[in-house]
Scaffold this motif. Structure first.
Motif, short mmCIF file in Angstrom:
data_model
loop_
_atom_site.label_atom_id
_atom_site.label_comp_id
_atom_site.label_asym_id
_atom_site.label_seq_id
_atom_site.Cartn_x
_atom_site.Cartn_y
_atom_site.Cartn_z
N VAL A 43 -27.79 15.82 -27.88
CA VAL A 43 -26.36 15.69 -27.30
C VAL A 43 -26.24 16.15 -26.12
N VAL A 44 -26.68 18.09 -26.26
CA VAL A 44 -26.58 18.46 -24.60
C VAL A 44 -27.31 17.89 -24.32
N LEU A 45 -28.35 17.77 -24.30
CA LEU A 45 -29.10 17.21 -22.94
C LEU A 45 -28.73 15.80 -22.33
N ALA A 46 -28.53 15.18 -22.97
CA ALA A 46 -28.11 13.81 -23.38
C ALA A 46 -26.66 13.67 -21.96
N LEU A 47 -26.40 15.30 -22.40
CA LEU A 47 -24.69 15.87 -21.68
C LEU A 47 -24.85 16.11 -20.29
N ILE A 48 -25.86 16.93 -20.53
CA ILE A 48 -26.29 17.40 -18.62
C ILE A 48 -27.08 16.03 -17.87
N THR A 49 -27.58 15.06 -19.18
CA THR A 49 -28.24 13.90 -18.03
C THR A 49 -27.50 13.35 -17.17
N ILE A 82 -36.68 14.40 -15.10
CA ILE A 82 -35.85 15.07 -14.70
C ILE A 82 -34.88 15.97 -15.48
N THR A 83 -33.95 15.65 -16.35
CA THR A 83 -32.58 17.19 -17.30
C THR A 83 -34.14 17.33 -18.46
N VAL A 84 -35.06 16.88 -19.06
CA VAL A 84 -36.08 17.21 -20.60
C VAL A 84 -37.34 18.82 -18.59
N PRO A 85 -37.92 17.60 -18.14
CA PRO A 85 -38.94 18.90 -17.25
C PRO A 85 -37.39 19.66 -16.84
N PHE A 86 -36.47 20.60 -16.25
CA PHE A 86 -35.60 20.64 -16.05
C PHE A 86 -35.62 22.17 -17.27
N PHE A 87 -34.94 21.47 -18.74
CA PHE A 87 -35.20 22.38 -19.63
C PHE A 87 -36.63 23.27 -19.68
N LYS A 89 -38.55 23.98 -18.44
CA LYS A 89 -39.19 25.25 -17.02
C LYS A 89 -38.07 26.17 -17.74
N HIS A 90 -36.71 25.97 -17.64
CA HIS A 90 -35.82 27.17 -18.12
C HIS A 90 -34.84 27.17 -18.75
N PHE A 91 -35.52 26.65 -20.22
CA PHE A 91 -34.49 26.59 -21.72
C PHE A 91 -35.63 25.44 -22.30
N PRO A 92 -36.81 26.25 -22.43
CA PRO A 92 -37.73 26.07 -23.48
C PRO A 92 -37.51 26.15 -24.96
N LYS A 93 -36.95 26.19 -25.27
CA LYS A 93 -36.20 26.55 -26.44
C LYS A 93 -35.45 25.35 -26.64
N TYR A 94 -34.44 25.27 -25.78
CA TYR A 94 -33.95 23.84 -26.60
C TYR A 94 -34.49 22.47 -25.59
N ALA A 95 -35.12 22.17 -25.11
CA ALA A 95 -36.48 20.92 -24.09
C ALA A 95 -36.87 20.36 -24.91
N ASN A 96 -36.38 18.99 -25.25
CA ASN A 96 -37.11 18.30 -25.93
C ASN A 96 -38.74 17.37 -25.13
N LYS A 97 -39.10 17.09 -26.22
CA LYS A 97 -40.76 17.34 -25.90
C LYS A 97 -40.28 16.10 -25.01
N GLU A 98 -40.66 15.08 -24.76
CA GLU A 98 -40.19 13.41 -24.26
C GLU A 98 -39.35 13.60 -23.38
N ILE A 156 -25.46 27.66 -21.20
CA ILE A 156 -26.75 27.50 -22.37
C ILE A 156 -27.32 29.08 -21.58
N LEU A 157 -27.28 29.36 -20.40
CA LEU A 157 -27.79 30.78 -19.58
C LEU A 157 -27.83 31.90 -20.91
N GLU A 158 -25.85 31.88 -20.55
CA GLU A 158 -25.25 33.50 -21.65
C GLU A 158 -26.51 32.97 -23.06
N LYS A 159 -26.35 31.80 -23.63
CA LYS A 159 -27.30 31.96 -25.34
C LYS A 159 -28.67 32.23 -25.10
N SER A 160 -29.34 31.88 -24.10
CA SER A 160 -30.49 32.86 -24.27
C SER A 160 -30.29 33.87 -24.14
#
Length: 168
Positions: A43-49, A82-87, A89-98, A156-160
């Motif tokens: 849901v968070v990644l969908a929002l970012i996208t 875009i969004t998944v590769p960005f995550f 790179k920067h937030f791997p814990k919250y990145a989806n595989k595809e 997200i940065l703060e939480k990470s």
């Protein structure tokens, strides 16, 4: 598409350096989503996208996340490229595989409006409401997509950061 990735990179940098006084409608709803990111990362990644799409194409209704909606767009393609590769790179814990658009909540043929979005299969009602409220507020021009994306990345940065400190 590289421009879109660069937009995310620049907004992430801004979120680290600028004064973070955001409107309460943004902070309260983003806070709800980030608080629950571990169980609702799609849901968070969908929002970012969606926010990224609105910045790239201001006239696109980002609640129409599928090409089979009249005047819709392919949120899944933008997310995958875009969004998944960005995550990753920067937030791997919250990145989806595809793609975050493979989960039931985000792939459903349901417009993300306040009315129709109630049909989404998001278990946490507060998360669903925050997600839909942000999208509705963007489309009704109550809040700015750039500021909302910046705030989202800041949270997200703060939480990470706090997770890293806590785990040490």
């Amino acid at each position: 598409m590289n421009d879109a990735f660069e937009i995310l990179e620049n907004i992430l940098l801004q979120s680290k350096t600028e004064n973070n006084n955001y409107p309460s409608i943004v902070t309260e709803n983003i806070d709800m989503l980030i608080e629950n990111i571990d169980k609702n990362k799609s849901v968070v990644l969908a929002l970012i996208t969606s926010l990224l799409k609105k910045i790239i194409e201001p006239n696109q209704d980002i609640r129409l996340h599928r090409t089979d909606f009249k005047d819709g767009y392919s949120a899944r393609s933008l997310d995958t490229n875009i969004t998944v590769p960005f995550f990753k790179k920067h937030f791997p814990k919250y990145a989806n595989k595809e793609s975050s658009f493979l989960t039931l909540a985000t792939r459903e043929k349901v417009k993300w409006t306040l009315k129709e979005g109630n049909e989404l299969k998001i278990r946490n009602k507060n998360v669903k409401n925050s997600f839909l409220t942000i999208l509705d507020s963007i489309e009704n021009k109550y809040i700015n997509p750039h500021i909302t994306l910046e705030n989202s990345l800041f949270f997200i940065l703060e939480k990470s950061y706090f997770c890293m400190i806590y785990l040490k």
